[in-house]
Design a protein around this motif. Structure first.
Motif, PDB file in Angstrom:
ATOM      1  N   HIS A 128       0.853  -1.189   0.000  1.00  0.00           N
ATOM      2  CA  HIS A 128       0.000   0.000   0.000  1.00  0.00           C
ATOM      3  C   HIS A 128       0.892   1.244   0.000  1.00  0.00           C
ATOM      4  O   HIS A 128       1.002   1.936   1.017  1.00  0.00           O
ATOM      5  CB  HIS A 128      -0.920   0.001   1.217  1.00  0.00           C
ATOM      6  N   PRO A 129       1.556   1.527  -1.116  1.00  0.00           N
ATOM      7  CA  PRO A 129       2.498   2.654  -1.149  1.00  0.00           C
ATOM      8  C   PRO A 129       1.773   4.000  -1.061  1.00  0.00           C
ATOM      9  O   PRO A 129       0.701   4.180  -1.624  1.00  0.00           O
ATOM     10  CB  PRO A 129       3.193   2.487  -2.499  1.00  0.00           C
ATOM     11  N   LEU A 130       2.394   4.924  -0.342  1.00  0.00           N
ATOM     12  CA  LEU A 130       1.886   6.285  -0.223  1.00  0.00           C
ATOM     13  C   LEU A 130       2.751   7.225  -1.053  1.00  0.00           C
ATOM     14  O   LEU A 130       3.969   7.039  -1.163  1.00  0.00           O
ATOM     15  CB  LEU A 130       1.911   6.738   1.237  1.00  0.00           C
ATOM     16  N   THR A 131       2.133   8.238  -1.613  1.00  0.00           N
ATOM     17  CA  THR A 131       2.850   9.328  -2.273  1.00  0.00           C
ATOM     18  C   THR A 131       2.677  10.583  -1.439  1.00  0.00           C
ATOM     19  O   THR A 131       1.847  10.636  -0.506  1.00  0.00           O
ATOM     20  CB  THR A 131       2.313   9.576  -3.681  1.00  0.00           C
ATOM     21  N   LEU A 132       3.416  11.619  -1.769  1.00  0.00           N
ATOM     22  CA  LEU A 132       3.255  12.889  -1.058  1.00  0.00           C
ATOM     23  C   LEU A 132       1.821  13.384  -1.122  1.00  0.00           C
ATOM     24  O   LEU A 132       1.291  13.937  -0.150  1.00  0.00           O
ATOM     25  CB  LEU A 132       4.196  13.955  -1.630  1.00  0.00           C
TER      26      LEU A 132
END
Length: 289
Positions: free
Chosen positions: A271-275
């Motif tokens: 579950h990658p997060l971005t800015l």
């Protein structure tokens, strides 16, 4: 963003002098870029961990962070914090201590309710509000479950977080009286390692490292004649030996100091997060000034 620094000279104890914030910034620059906490962790000769830290907000108590602290240890961890989770007070300031170990983290983990549920009674190890200290508690629990094997503890904890929680970054430095671990995951933030020979690049120099913007500086005359392993969020001098750690790489520096490394997380977070996914304060904490 937060700055990480770790140093191991094991088995030799090293005298080192640290400044965690010595930039002569203007007040207008301070108001936007001063950190939310600074801290230094090290060990007494008997292995007792010591943490010297304070929450620093713009205009407040700069003297603490600007003042040089000369201490002796075989392993150090230092951290300059830009808050993403938790209030500005000492209990949320890195490094953290658990089971005689010291830990600092740069990144963001979300889904903290699920992490709290997973920790169960080990949530009691956490004294503050941060995702970082919760992650450390999971490492501590997994290390205990694996008979005190810290390599296994870090591996199991990091893999669980990467598979089950939203993650922006998990960069960490963890130290014991004679050993150091560093993890870079995924490739969001840089983390560098320097296996510095005695005397450095020219064979006769003391150590004198300084990060950009004057956020962190360390000197050690002892390392003119003894090798060391250094971890930092950025290259801190012009030594050609600085190496960017690979995404997912876990590095272990033991006695010698001798290093081993392994990519323990070759896959991206589930579950990658971005800015753009982060709250404004969390996003601001993950960007370099």
């Amino acid at each position: 963003m937060c700055r990480l620094f770790g140093l191991s000279s094991a088995p030799r104890r090293t005298h080192a002098t640290f400044w965690l914030l010595d930039a002569p910034d203007s007040l207008s620059r301070q108001s936007r870029h001063d950190p939310d906490g600074t801290g230094l962790g090290y060990f007494a000769a008997d292995g007792t961990p010591h943490v010297d830290k304070a929450p620093i907000a713009a205009y407040e108590d700069r003297a603490f962070a600007e003042e040089a602290r000369r201490v002796e240890s075989a392993a150090f961890v230092a951290h300059v914090r830009y808050a993403s989770t938790g209030s500005l007070d000492a209990r949320n300031t890195h490094p953290f201590a658990q089971d005689g170990r010291l830990f600092a983290h740069n990144g963001v983990i979300e889904g903290l309710d699920r992490l709290d549920d997973h920790l169960g009674e080990d949530r009691s190890l956490v004294g503050g509000d941060t995702d970082s200290e919760r992650f450390f508690a999971l490492i501590t629990r997994e290390t205990r479950n694996n008979g005190g094997d810290l390599d296994a503890g870090i591996r199991h904890a990091a893999r669980w977080v990467a598979r089950h929680l939203p993650v922006y970054a998990l960069n960490l430095v963890l130290v014991t009286p004679g050993r150091l671990w560093a993890l870079r995951y995924p490739g969001t933030h840089e983390l560098y390692v320097l296996e510095r020979p005695a005397g450095g690049r020219h064979g006769a120099r003391h150590l004198d490292h300084s990060g950009s913007h004057g956020r962190m500086r360390v000197r050690s005359a002892t390392l003119a004649d003894h090798p060391a392993v250094i971890i930092a969020s950025e290259r801190m001098d012009d030594h050609p030996g600085w190496r960017l750690m690979e995404p997912g790489e876990l590095l272990h520096a033991g006695t010698g100091p001798h290093t081993t490394r392994e990519v323990i997380l070759p896959e991206s977070p589930a579950h990658p997060l971005t800015l753009a996914d982060l709250r404004p304060d969390a996003a601001a904490s993950q960007q370099a000034p």
